[in-house]
Design a protein around this motif. Structure first.
Motif, PDB file in Angstrom:
ATOM      1  N   LEU A 184     -60.450  18.976 -47.874  1.00 44.65           N
ATOM      2  CA  LEU A 184     -61.419  17.891 -47.718  1.00 44.65           C
ATOM      3  C   LEU A 184     -61.745  17.624 -46.252  1.00 44.65           C
ATOM      4  O   LEU A 184     -62.848  17.178 -45.927  1.00 44.65           O
ATOM      5  N   HIS A 185     -60.808  17.914 -45.357  1.00 44.21           N
ATOM      6  CA  HIS A 185     -61.097  17.751 -43.923  1.00 44.21           C
ATOM      7  C   HIS A 185     -62.260  18.651 -43.493  1.00 44.21           C
ATOM      8  O   HIS A 185     -63.066  18.278 -42.631  1.00 44.21           O
ATOM      9  N   HIS A 186     -62.350  19.822 -44.093  1.00 42.47           N
ATOM     10  CA  HIS A 186     -63.423  20.758 -43.761  1.00 42.47           C
ATOM     11  C   HIS A 186     -64.778  20.186 -44.181  1.00 42.47           C
ATOM     12  O   HIS A 186     -65.742  20.217 -43.408  1.00 42.47           O
ATOM     13  N   TYR A 187     -64.836  19.662 -45.409  1.00 45.39           N
ATOM     14  CA  TYR A 187     -66.104  19.161 -45.944  1.00 45.39           C
ATOM     15  C   TYR A 187     -66.547  17.867 -45.263  1.00 45.39           C
ATOM     16  O   TYR A 187     -67.753  17.579 -45.198  1.00 45.39           O
ATOM     17  N   ARG A 188     -65.603  17.106 -44.782  1.00 43.85           N
ATOM     18  CA  ARG A 188     -65.931  15.833 -44.124  1.00 43.85           C
ATOM     19  C   ARG A 188     -66.268  16.001 -42.648  1.00 43.85           C
ATOM     20  O   ARG A 188     -66.437  15.018 -41.931  1.00 43.85           O
ATOM     21  N   LEU A 189     -66.380  17.238 -42.193  1.00 39.15           N
ATOM     22  CA  LEU A 189     -66.663  17.550 -40.789  1.00 39.15           C
ATOM     23  C   LEU A 189     -65.636  16.892 -39.864  1.00 39.15           C
ATOM     24  O   LEU A 189     -65.962  16.303 -38.843  1.00 39.15           O
ATOM     25  N   CYS A 239     -70.020  24.051 -50.245  1.00 38.88           N
ATOM     26  CA  CYS A 239     -70.335  24.592 -48.921  1.00 38.88           C
ATOM     27  C   CYS A 239     -71.800  24.358 -48.560  1.00 38.88           C
ATOM     28  O   CYS A 239     -72.147  24.230 -47.377  1.00 38.88           O
ATOM     29  N   ASP A 240     -72.675  24.298 -49.581  1.00 33.93           N
ATOM     30  CA  ASP A 240     -74.094  24.039 -49.307  1.00 33.93           C
ATOM     31  C   ASP A 240     -74.280  22.661 -48.683  1.00 33.93           C
ATOM     32  O   ASP A 240     -75.081  22.482 -47.759  1.00 33.93           O
ATOM     33  N   GLU A 241     -73.551  21.682 -49.211  1.00 35.05           N
ATOM     34  CA  GLU A 241     -73.617  20.325 -48.669  1.00 35.05           C
ATOM     35  C   GLU A 241     -73.132  20.320 -47.219  1.00 35.05           C
ATOM     36  O   GLU A 241     -73.738  19.683 -46.348  1.00 35.05           O
ATOM     37  N   LEU A 272     -69.388  27.341 -38.988  1.00 40.39           N
ATOM     38  CA  LEU A 272     -69.237  26.988 -40.403  1.00 40.39           C
ATOM     39  C   LEU A 272     -68.558  28.129 -41.152  1.00 40.39           C
ATOM     40  O   LEU A 272     -67.625  27.903 -41.936  1.00 40.39           O
ATOM     41  N   LEU A 273     -69.002  29.364 -40.928  1.00 41.01           N
ATOM     42  CA  LEU A 273     -68.410  30.494 -41.630  1.00 41.01           C
ATOM     43  C   LEU A 273     -66.951  30.685 -41.241  1.00 41.01           C
ATOM     44  O   LEU A 273     -66.098  30.960 -42.101  1.00 41.01           O
ATOM     45  N   ASP A 274     -66.657  30.528 -39.963  1.00 40.49           N
ATOM     46  CA  ASP A 274     -65.269  30.661 -39.512  1.00 40.49           C
ATOM     47  C   ASP A 274     -64.392  29.573 -40.125  1.00 40.49           C
ATOM     48  O   ASP A 274     -63.268  29.833 -40.562  1.00 40.49           O
ATOM     49  N   THR A 275     -64.917  28.352 -40.159  1.00 38.55           N
ATOM     50  CA  THR A 275     -64.143  27.221 -40.683  1.00 38.55           C
ATOM     51  C   THR A 275     -63.882  27.373 -42.168  1.00 38.55           C
ATOM     52  O   THR A 275     -62.753  27.202 -42.640  1.00 38.55           O
ATOM     53  N   PHE A 276     -64.908  27.717 -42.907  1.00 47.27           N
ATOM     54  CA  PHE A 276     -64.761  27.800 -44.362  1.00 47.27           C
ATOM     55  C   PHE A 276     -64.187  29.136 -44.839  1.00 47.27           C
ATOM     56  O   PHE A 276     -63.961  29.307 -46.044  1.00 47.27           O
ATOM     57  N   ASN A 298     -76.074  30.571 -58.483  1.00 45.83           N
ATOM     58  CA  ASN A 298     -76.573  31.333 -57.335  1.00 45.83           C
ATOM     59  C   ASN A 298     -75.988  30.805 -56.032  1.00 45.83           C
ATOM     60  O   ASN A 298     -75.655  31.583 -55.125  1.00 45.83           O
ATOM     61  N   THR A 299     -75.886  29.484 -55.938  1.00 49.90           N
ATOM     62  CA  THR A 299     -75.309  28.872 -54.737  1.00 49.90           C
ATOM     63  C   THR A 299     -73.848  29.285 -54.578  1.00 49.90           C
ATOM     64  O   THR A 299     -73.405  29.663 -53.487  1.00 49.90           O
ATOM     65  N   ILE A 300     -73.096  29.213 -55.653  1.00 48.80           N
ATOM     66  CA  ILE A 300     -71.677  29.576 -55.619  1.00 48.80           C
ATOM     67  C   ILE A 300     -71.504  31.044 -55.236  1.00 48.80           C
ATOM     68  O   ILE A 300     -70.668  31.391 -54.395  1.00 48.80           O
ATOM     69  N   GLU A 301     -72.329  31.903 -55.836  1.00 48.76           N
ATOM     70  CA  GLU A 301     -72.219  33.331 -55.539  1.00 48.76           C
ATOM     71  C   GLU A 301     -72.604  33.625 -54.098  1.00 48.76           C
ATOM     72  O   GLU A 301     -72.010  34.495 -53.444  1.00 48.76           O
ATOM     73  N   LYS A 302     -73.577  32.898 -53.584  1.00 48.01           N
ATOM     74  CA  LYS A 302     -73.985  33.078 -52.191  1.00 48.01           C
ATOM     75  C   LYS A 302     -72.816  32.841 -51.243  1.00 48.01           C
ATOM     76  O   LYS A 302     -72.560  33.627 -50.320  1.00 48.01           O
ATOM     77  N   TRP A 303     -72.064  31.768 -51.503  1.00 49.86           N
ATOM     78  CA  TRP A 303     -70.951  31.440 -50.609  1.00 49.86           C
ATOM     79  C   TRP A 303     -69.748  32.335 -50.848  1.00 49.86           C
ATOM     80  O   TRP A 303     -68.994  32.638 -49.920  1.00 49.86           O
ATOM     81  N   TYR A 304     -69.566  32.777 -52.065  1.00 47.76           N
ATOM     82  CA  TYR A 304     -68.496  33.742 -52.335  1.00 47.76           C
ATOM     83  C   TYR A 304     -68.717  34.997 -51.490  1.00 47.76           C
ATOM     84  O   TYR A 304     -67.784  35.531 -50.873  1.00 47.76           O
TER      85      TYR A 304
END
Length: 271
Positions: free
Chosen positions: A110-115, A63-65, A80-84, A8-14
């Motif tokens: 990984l730069h995206h996830y590490r803020l 993306c949830d993290e 966040l949405l623009d970045t990812f 569900n989490t994966i589908e939400k972000w897709y």
């Protein structure tokens, strides 16, 4: 988190990141097929050791993290949405290169996830360190800098770039006040001065490059990856079809033995 919750989490972000509709069937098939049991935290996941489809799902799950980290710093969700949205770009790049949907650009993402990296308007900005000394800009190797990156999509107009640079000054001053940078830097084929022979004088690419003080260049065919398929080389270029007059000129120039460069440039943040 249990399997169904992960799905569900994966589908939400897709859905949130608006992947191309034609990727839907491959996404759903991967979601049913791939083992998700090892999806926990981005720093403990082994990117590149699974199928590109499994890594695609992992990128979405993590993306949830990132959303939790954004919330802690009170960074707006739209950023966040623009970045990812970069995930959709690189998934599309993988498809155009290999004919199947997946993701493979892990060191970059990984730069995206590490803020460390954020898309602010037309441009992306990554907290980094100067590659070398730039005494003309009061910069020493290792000094904090904001690296400027140019994501695919959209025109690189002067107004859009001005707006992005202004947004970056405001954003990092507000959310990362301890990151004391004095310069923007850019390491890209777009700063290659030789492009003036292939582009009209009013080109947005030339105008973008001219913002920076060009300090170091090295021969590189990186331009071919961005104008053609991601795995394009001079050896495979003959079979590639240009999709613009600029790409056609680049192809002809490369096949005639011309050189391209990646150039490192500096722009004072207070300039």
């Amino acid at each position: 988190m249990q399997g169904d919750e992960k799905k569900n989490t994966i589908e939400k972000w897709y859905n949130a990141l608006r992947f191309p509709p034609q990727s839907g069937a491959a996404f759903r098939a991967a979601l049913e097929r791939e083992d998700l049991s090892d999806l926990d935290m981005v720093e403990t996941y082994s990117f590149g050791k699974h199928s590109p489809q499994k890594d695609w799902l992992a990128c979405l799950f993590f993306c949830d993290e990132s959303e939790r980290n954004y919330c802690e710093k009170r960074i707006p969700r739209q950023i966040l949405l623009d970045t990812f949205s970069d995930l959709a770009v690189w998934c599309d790049t993988y498809y155009n290169t290999f004919g199947e949907w997946g993701i493979a650009e892990f060191p970059w993402l990984l730069h995206h996830y590490r803020l460390e990296l954020f898309r602010l308007g037309r441009l992306q900005f990554c907290m980094g360190r100067a590659e070398r000394d730039a005494p003309q800009a009061g910069l020493k190797e290792g000094d904090p800098v904001l690296e400027v990156h140019i994501p695919a999509g959209g025109r690189l107009t002067e107004t859009a770039c001005d707006d992005s640079l202004a947004l970056a000054r405001e954003f990092f001053g507000k959310f990362f006040p301890d990151f004391r940078y004095t310069c923007f830097t850019c390491h890209s084929w777009l700063l290659d001065e030789g492009l003036r022979n292939l582009l009209p004088c009013d080109s947005h690419i030339l105008a973008f490059g001219n913002r920076f003080l060009r300090l170091h260049g090295e021969k590189s065919d990186a331009i071919l990856r961005y104008l053609f398929k991601w795995n394009t080389t001079r050896q495979t270029l003959t079979g590639e079809t240009p999709v613009s007059s600029f790409a056609a000129k680049v192809k002809n120039y490369a096949l005639s033995g011309g050189d391209f460069y990646e150039v490192w440039g500096v722009l004072r943040a207070d300039g």
